[in-house]
Write an enzyme that holds these catalytic residues in place. Structure first.
Site, PDB file in Angstrom:
ATOM      1  N   SER A   1       0.866  -1.178   0.000  1.00 45.62           N
ATOM      2  CA  SER A   1       0.000   0.000   0.000  1.00 45.62           C
ATOM      3  C   SER A   1       0.902   1.226   0.000  1.00 45.62           C
ATOM      4  CB  SER A   1      -0.847   0.000   1.279  1.00 45.62           C
ATOM      5  OG  SER A   1      -1.466   1.252   1.488  1.00 45.62           O
TER       6      SER A   1
ATOM      7  N   TYR B   1      -2.613  -1.053  10.468  1.00 46.04           N
ATOM      8  CA  TYR B   1      -2.511  -1.185   9.009  1.00 46.04           C
ATOM      9  C   TYR B   1      -1.156  -0.678   8.514  1.00 46.04           C
ATOM     10  CZ  TYR B   1      -4.119  -1.001   4.119  1.00 46.04           C
ATOM     11  OH  TYR B   1      -4.267  -1.195   2.764  1.00 46.04           O
TER      12      TYR B   1
HETATM   13  P1  NAD Z   1     -11.531  -6.262  -0.307  1.00 45.07           P
HETATM   14  O1  NAD Z   1     -12.185  -6.150   1.024  1.00 45.07           O
HETATM   15  O2  NAD Z   1     -12.335  -6.067  -1.546  1.00 45.07           O
HETATM   16  O3  NAD Z   1     -10.769  -7.675  -0.401  1.00 45.07           O
HETATM   17  C1  NAD Z   1     -10.145  -8.278   0.711  1.00 45.07           C
HETATM   18  C2  NAD Z   1     -10.098  -9.762   0.496  1.00 45.07           C
HETATM   19  O4  NAD Z   1      -9.450 -10.369   1.641  1.00 45.07           O
HETATM   20  C3  NAD Z   1     -11.485 -10.404   0.387  1.00 45.07           C
HETATM   21  O5  NAD Z   1     -11.439 -11.450  -0.564  1.00 45.07           O
HETATM   22  C4  NAD Z   1     -11.706 -10.971   1.789  1.00 45.07           C
HETATM   23  O6  NAD Z   1     -12.624 -12.053   1.835  1.00 45.07           O
HETATM   24  C5  NAD Z   1     -10.295 -11.425   2.115  1.00 45.07           C
HETATM   25  N1  NAD Z   1     -10.064 -11.651   3.537  1.00 45.07           N
HETATM   26  C6  NAD Z   1     -10.304 -10.838   4.593  1.00 45.07           C
HETATM   27  N2  NAD Z   1      -9.982 -11.460   5.744  1.00 45.07           N
HETATM   28  C7  NAD Z   1      -9.515 -12.690   5.413  1.00 45.07           C
HETATM   29  C8  NAD Z   1      -9.035 -13.814   6.147  1.00 45.07           C
HETATM   30  N3  NAD Z   1      -8.961 -13.804   7.496  1.00 45.07           N
HETATM   31  N4  NAD Z   1      -8.654 -14.916   5.463  1.00 45.07           N
HETATM   32  C9  NAD Z   1      -8.742 -14.970   4.118  1.00 45.07           C
HETATM   33  N5  NAD Z   1      -9.193 -13.931   3.357  1.00 45.07           N
HETATM   34  C10 NAD Z   1      -9.573 -12.826   4.012  1.00 45.07           C
HETATM   35  O7  NAD Z   1     -10.330  -5.220  -0.265  1.00 45.07           O
HETATM   36  P2  NAD Z   1      -9.313  -4.710  -1.388  1.00 45.07           P
HETATM   37  O8  NAD Z   1      -9.463  -3.252  -1.416  1.00 45.07           O
HETATM   38  O9  NAD Z   1      -9.395  -5.484  -2.659  1.00 45.07           O
HETATM   39  O10 NAD Z   1      -7.923  -5.060  -0.636  1.00 45.07           O
HETATM   40  C11 NAD Z   1      -7.036  -6.080  -1.066  1.00 45.07           C
HETATM   41  C12 NAD Z   1      -5.628  -5.727  -0.601  1.00 45.07           C
HETATM   42  O11 NAD Z   1      -5.248  -4.487  -1.184  1.00 45.07           O
HETATM   43  C13 NAD Z   1      -5.474  -5.554   0.910  1.00 45.07           C
HETATM   44  O12 NAD Z   1      -4.232  -6.100   1.331  1.00 45.07           O
HETATM   45  C14 NAD Z   1      -5.469  -4.045   1.078  1.00 45.07           C
HETATM   46  O13 NAD Z   1      -4.755  -3.646   2.235  1.00 45.07           O
HETATM   47  C15 NAD Z   1      -4.736  -3.645  -0.180  1.00 45.07           C
HETATM   48  N6  NAD Z   1      -4.937  -2.240  -0.568  1.00 45.07           N
HETATM   49  C16 NAD Z   1      -6.192  -1.762  -0.846  1.00 45.07           C
HETATM   50  C17 NAD Z   1      -6.342  -0.427  -1.197  1.00 45.07           C
HETATM   51  C18 NAD Z   1      -7.707   0.181  -1.522  1.00 45.07           C
HETATM   52  O14 NAD Z   1      -7.814   1.407  -1.591  1.00 45.07           O
HETATM   53  N7  NAD Z   1      -8.757  -0.594  -1.763  1.00 45.07           N
HETATM   54  C19 NAD Z   1      -5.223   0.404  -1.264  1.00 45.07           C
HETATM   55  C20 NAD Z   1      -3.967  -0.128  -0.983  1.00 45.07           C
HETATM   56  C21 NAD Z   1      -3.833  -1.461  -0.626  1.00 45.07           C
END
Ligand code: NAD
Length: 258
Positions: free
Chosen positions: A141, A154
């Site tokens: 991130s 985080y």
């Molecule tokens: P999202 O909530 O759409 O996806 C998260 C995924 O993780 C889902 O499939 C969920 O079921 C799974 N998950 C959660 N807890 C879990 C567990 N205990 N075991 C197995 N799976 C689990 O979120 P996203 O935005 O797609 O985020 C994905 C990654 O990207 C994360 O690591 C997040 O920190 C990172 N990220 C997101 C953003 C953003 O703005 N959306 C920015 C930077 C980084």
């Protein structure tokens, strides 16, 4: 180029993880998806991936449980034949001042956003070494490079992922395995989208103002990153052209960390 290889993508039942799975499957990569959600929705996505002409399997492994992570990697090897690509992506968020930050939220975020990547790497690296090729991509991130207030767990986990990425990269540098982290800014995922109406209501703003003045205040382009853009970078990191890119943190944050 990647046709016939196999990938495990953690946290891939929605958002960025699902986009990785779709992009890899479209290149002919067999995929193991993982994460939580309604069984019928997960099955819908799994079938959709198979519709792209690859094998797609689902693991319900909970990323807070090391034994389930080990089993996920072993099952991927058994069902897909190999684990050539590992994408550590599962993640959750919690926002609170440090003095009120619940202990269990700290533990869960460190477990899911950081420790799960350690456990998955630990079990996938021997398979990649044996195969003589591997790609590990960690979804970090912008918060792997800079901080924001109220996100202690985080930001700590994402800075931790940065250190893990560099360390594993050095350990496997001579094994034809690369390890990199993608550092997105705000990405347009259902999770972010769902927050907008509530934020607009509580701040007395329009939804457009929330996007521009709250979510994108740190992002100079004033545009969300898309899941497809993040996935296309992961595909590139998996390609032969990226063979010399390892141990690095690549920003895709609309200029946030500039
Ligand atoms: P999202 O909530 O759409 O996806 C998260 C995924 O993780 C889902 O499939 C969920 O079921 C799974 N998950 C959660 N807890 C879990 C567990 N205990 N075991 C197995 N799976 C689990 O979120 P996203 O935005 O797609 O985020 C994905 C990654 O990207 C994360 O690591 C997040 O920190 C990172 N990220 C997101 C953003 C953003 O703005 N959306 C920015 C930077 C980084």
């Amino acid at each position: 180029m990647l046709k016939g290889k196999s990938a495990v993508i953690t946290g891939s039942t929605s958002g960025i993880g699902l986009a990785y799975a779709k992009a890899l499957a479209a290149e002919g990569v067999n995929v193991m998806i993982n994460g939580f959600g309604k069984p019928e929705e997960i099955e819908f996505e799994r079938k959709g991936l198979e519709g792209l002409g690859v094998k797609a399997v689902y693991s319900a492994a909970d990323m807070t449980k090391p034994a389930e992570i080990a089993e996920m990697i072993a099952t991927a090897k058994a069902e897909l034949g190999s684990v050539d690509i590992l994408i550590n992506n599962a993640g959750i968020q919690y926002v609170s001042p440090i003095e009120e930050f619940p202990d269990e939220k700290w533990d869960a975020i460190i477990a899911i956003n950081l420790s799960s990547a350690f456990h998955a790497c630990k079990h996938a690296v021997p398979l990649m070494k044996e195969a003589g090729w591997g790609r590990i991509v960690n979804t970090a991130s912008a918060h792997a490079k800079v901080a924001s207030p109220f996100k202690a767990a985080y930001v700590a986990a994402k800075h931790g992922i940065a250190g893990l990425t560099k360390t594993v990269a050095l350990e496997v540098a001579e094994n034809n395995i690369t390890v990199n982290a993608i550092c997105p800014g705000y990405v347009w995922t259902p999770l972010v989208e769902k927050q907008i109406p509530d934020t607009a209501k509580s701040r007395g703003m329009t939804e457009e103002e929330v996007k521009r003045d709250v979510l994108l205040a740190a992002q100079p382009t004033k545009k969300f990153v898309t899941v497809e853009q993040v996935a296309s970078l992961a595909l590139y990191l998996c390609s032969d052209g990226a063979e010399s890119i390892t141990g690095t943190l690549i920003s895709m944050d609309g200029g946030w960390t500039a």
